[in-house]
Design an enzyme around this catalytic site. Structure first.
Site, PDB file in Angstrom:
ATOM      1  N   ARG A  33     -10.989  16.706 -15.062  1.00 22.52           N
ATOM      2  CA  ARG A  33     -11.574  17.920 -14.050  1.00 22.52           C
ATOM      3  C   ARG A  33     -11.102  17.551 -12.842  1.00 22.52           C
ATOM      4  O   ARG A  33     -11.463  18.653 -11.728  1.00 22.52           O
ATOM      5  CB  ARG A  33     -13.023  17.852 -14.450  1.00 22.52           C
ATOM      6  CG  ARG A  33     -13.456  18.343 -15.867  1.00 22.52           C
ATOM      7  CD  ARG A  33     -14.888  18.343 -15.608  1.00 22.52           C
ATOM      8  NE  ARG A  33     -15.336  18.817 -17.124  1.00 22.52           N
ATOM      9  CZ  ARG A  33     -15.645  18.074 -17.943  1.00 22.52           C
ATOM     10  NH1 ARG A  33     -15.718  16.651 -17.788  1.00 22.52           N
ATOM     11  NH2 ARG A  33     -16.080  18.447 -19.118  1.00 22.52           N
ATOM     12  N   TYR A  50     -10.282   3.691 -12.027  1.00 21.11           N
ATOM     13  CA  TYR A  50     -10.297   3.088 -13.331  1.00 21.11           C
ATOM     14  C   TYR A  50      -9.396   2.010 -13.686  1.00 21.11           C
ATOM     15  O   TYR A  50      -9.806   1.149 -14.539  1.00 21.11           O
ATOM     16  CB  TYR A  50     -10.180   4.176 -14.560  1.00 21.11           C
ATOM     17  CG  TYR A  50     -10.886   5.264 -14.408  1.00 21.11           C
ATOM     18  CD1 TYR A  50     -12.444   5.097 -14.942  1.00 21.11           C
ATOM     19  CD2 TYR A  50     -10.779   6.504 -13.851  1.00 21.11           C
ATOM     20  CE1 TYR A  50     -13.645   5.896 -14.714  1.00 21.11           C
ATOM     21  CE2 TYR A  50     -12.072   7.588 -13.631  1.00 21.11           C
ATOM     22  CZ  TYR A  50     -13.197   7.202 -14.269  1.00 21.11           C
ATOM     23  OH  TYR A  50     -14.081   7.987 -13.964  1.00 21.11           O
ATOM     24  N   LYS A 107     -16.066   5.754 -28.905  1.00 17.14           N
ATOM     25  CA  LYS A 107     -16.975   4.789 -29.691  1.00 17.14           C
ATOM     26  C   LYS A 107     -18.274   5.100 -29.428  1.00 17.14           C
ATOM     27  O   LYS A 107     -18.868   4.653 -28.332  1.00 17.14           O
ATOM     28  CB  LYS A 107     -16.692   3.277 -29.439  1.00 17.14           C
ATOM     29  CG  LYS A 107     -15.065   2.884 -29.931  1.00 17.14           C
ATOM     30  CD  LYS A 107     -14.706   1.542 -29.396  1.00 17.14           C
ATOM     31  CE  LYS A 107     -13.096   1.306 -29.959  1.00 17.14           C
ATOM     32  NZ  LYS A 107     -12.614  -0.119 -29.272  1.00 17.14           N
ATOM     33  N   SER A 139      -8.829  -3.635 -27.981  1.00 15.59           N
ATOM     34  CA  SER A 139      -7.867  -3.322 -27.266  1.00 15.59           C
ATOM     35  C   SER A 139      -8.586  -3.028 -25.653  1.00 15.59           C
ATOM     36  O   SER A 139      -8.959  -1.609 -25.747  1.00 15.59           O
ATOM     37  CB  SER A 139      -7.292  -1.962 -27.813  1.00 15.59           C
ATOM     38  OG  SER A 139      -8.371  -1.154 -28.426  1.00 15.59           O
ATOM     39  N   LYS A 193     -20.436  -2.230 -32.326  1.00 12.30           N
ATOM     40  CA  LYS A 193     -20.173  -3.516 -32.011  1.00 12.30           C
ATOM     41  C   LYS A 193     -20.581  -3.463 -30.389  1.00 12.30           C
ATOM     42  O   LYS A 193     -20.714  -4.321 -29.664  1.00 12.30           O
ATOM     43  CB  LYS A 193     -18.891  -3.902 -32.075  1.00 12.30           C
ATOM     44  CG  LYS A 193     -17.778  -2.548 -31.657  1.00 12.30           C
ATOM     45  CD  LYS A 193     -17.236  -2.997 -29.958  1.00 12.30           C
ATOM     46  CE  LYS A 193     -16.321  -1.759 -29.603  1.00 12.30           C
ATOM     47  NZ  LYS A 193     -16.134  -1.815 -28.094  1.00 12.30           N
ATOM     48  N   ASP A 246     -12.627  -6.105 -33.137  1.00 13.49           N
ATOM     49  CA  ASP A 246     -13.130  -5.345 -31.916  1.00 13.49           C
ATOM     50  C   ASP A 246     -14.475  -6.203 -31.235  1.00 13.49           C
ATOM     51  O   ASP A 246     -14.771  -6.355 -30.278  1.00 13.49           O
ATOM     52  CB  ASP A 246     -13.579  -4.026 -32.259  1.00 13.49           C
ATOM     53  CG  ASP A 246     -13.435  -3.236 -30.847  1.00 13.49           C
ATOM     54  OD1 ASP A 246     -13.193  -3.692 -29.882  1.00 13.49           O
ATOM     55  OD2 ASP A 246     -13.701  -1.946 -30.986  1.00 13.49           O
TER      56      ASP A 246
END
Length: 343
Positions: A33, A50, A107, A139, A193, A246
């Site tokens: 956006r 980021y 997630k 990851s 998790k 994970d």
């Protein structure tokens, strides 16, 4: 001709997976956006907010036009925060075609409905879940974007969809992908998790050491499997990449925003202060609320989740929560495992 993939949105994980796709020769159109962010990606080949100090593939293209992003795409990768998943997929609907498959790497749950992300996507795009795959596993975006060796799993009820997703992401140099048909298990493992990672961070923030963290990880895995099996997952999934893989990486790495958030809370910072300081979505906090409600719905005991819920939403002292967990009634570990079908 290279496969076109539309990616939503340009956070750390969406950008890192876009980089994998671009390295694999895909025509990647990354939607955001934010016009300044799109300009930065297209002209400077960076996404500094980021993923600082990372140079992105020169062919990775960002756009603020959803129509442009999806035009001619054979696959769509959705990495929107769980709270925004319904809104993003609703915006995608006018441009979604029968030729596209959907891969999501989010997630979490929709806290209002307690639905998994694949359920939300299927509802909004009015497509069968056999056209959806979920990507999960140990990851961190910060490592993937630097091409550190990483192994993940893609799950779909359709073998064809799963293998298409596998082909898009897998390469021989740094990104290995397995397939799995247990969508419920992979989604639940990846979401739950984050709760345990919050707990591990909280324990570290208090200063309890490795023994306590190892116990949290181990009992957390049992807790995840207990709820997962009741909801229809395959218990073996929790011993795989989406489960223990994970869980370990998210509970032990400072790359983990859930671990960092838990650590700050353990050091005495208020939840609102932590979220403001981090400036990024901490999925484990929303997921704790959803899992707490799911535990009641399915009549499953999730003691770690329950105590974290009290810390996060009822203002309970973290040390008091740990004391409660340590003082629970005596149990037989293996007997409990057998009863939960976790074997």
């Amino acid at each position: 001709m290279s496969v076109k993939v539309a990616v939503f949105v340009a956070g750390s994980w969406g950008t890192a997976l876009s980089e994998v796709l671009a390295q694999n020769g895909c025509n990647v159109s990354l939607w955001t956006r934010n016009e300044r962010q799109a300009e930065e990606i297209n002209t400077k080949h960076s996404n500094h907010k980021y993923l600082p100090d990372v140079t992105l593939h020169p062919d990775l293209h960002a756009t603020c036009s959803m129509e442009e992003a999806m035009e001619g795409a054979e696959a769509c990768l959705i990495v929107a925060p769980s709270a925004a998943m319904r809104q993003v997929t609703r915006q995608m609907k006018p441009y979604f075609t029968d030729k596209m498959i959907i891969v999501h790497a989010t997630k979490g749950f929709e806290t209002e409905t307690l639905k998994r992300m694949s359920e939300v996507i299927a509802e909004e795009l009015e497509c069968g879940e056999d056209r959806i795959a979920v990507l999960s596993g140990p990851s961190h975006a910060e490592e993937v974007v630097r091409q550190c060796p990483t192994t993940v799993v893609v799950a779909s009820t359709s073998t064809e969809t799963g293998e298409k997703a596998q082909d898009l992401f897998m390469n021989e140099s740094f990104f290995r992908v397995y397939t799995n048909q247990d969508v419920i298990g992979v989604e639940l493992a990846g979401s739950l998790k984050n709760i345990i990672a919050l707990g591990a961070g909280l324990s570290d923030g208090i200063g309890y050491g490795d023994n306590a963290k190892a116990a949290l990880i181990t009992r957390g895995l049992a807790e995840i499997a207990r709820l997962g099996v009741v909801m229809g997952a395959n218990a073996l999934t929790f011993a795989g990449l989406a489960g223990v893989g994970d869980l370990v990486v998210t509970c032990t790495s400072q790359h983990s925003r859930n671990w960092r958030a838990g650590s700050l809370i353990g050091q005495g910072h208020a939840v609102d202060e932590v979220l403001s300081q981090m400036g990024m979505v901490v999925e484990g906090i929303r997921t704790t609320k959803a899992a707490y409600l799911l535990a009641r719905q399915y009549d499953v005991q999730l003691p770690i989740t329950e105590q974290l819920h009290r810390v996060l939403f009822d203002g309970k002292e973290p040390k008091k929560a740990v004391e409660h967990l340590m003082g629970r009634v005596r149990k037989n570990e293996i007997e409990e495992v057998a009863k939960s079908s976790w074997s």
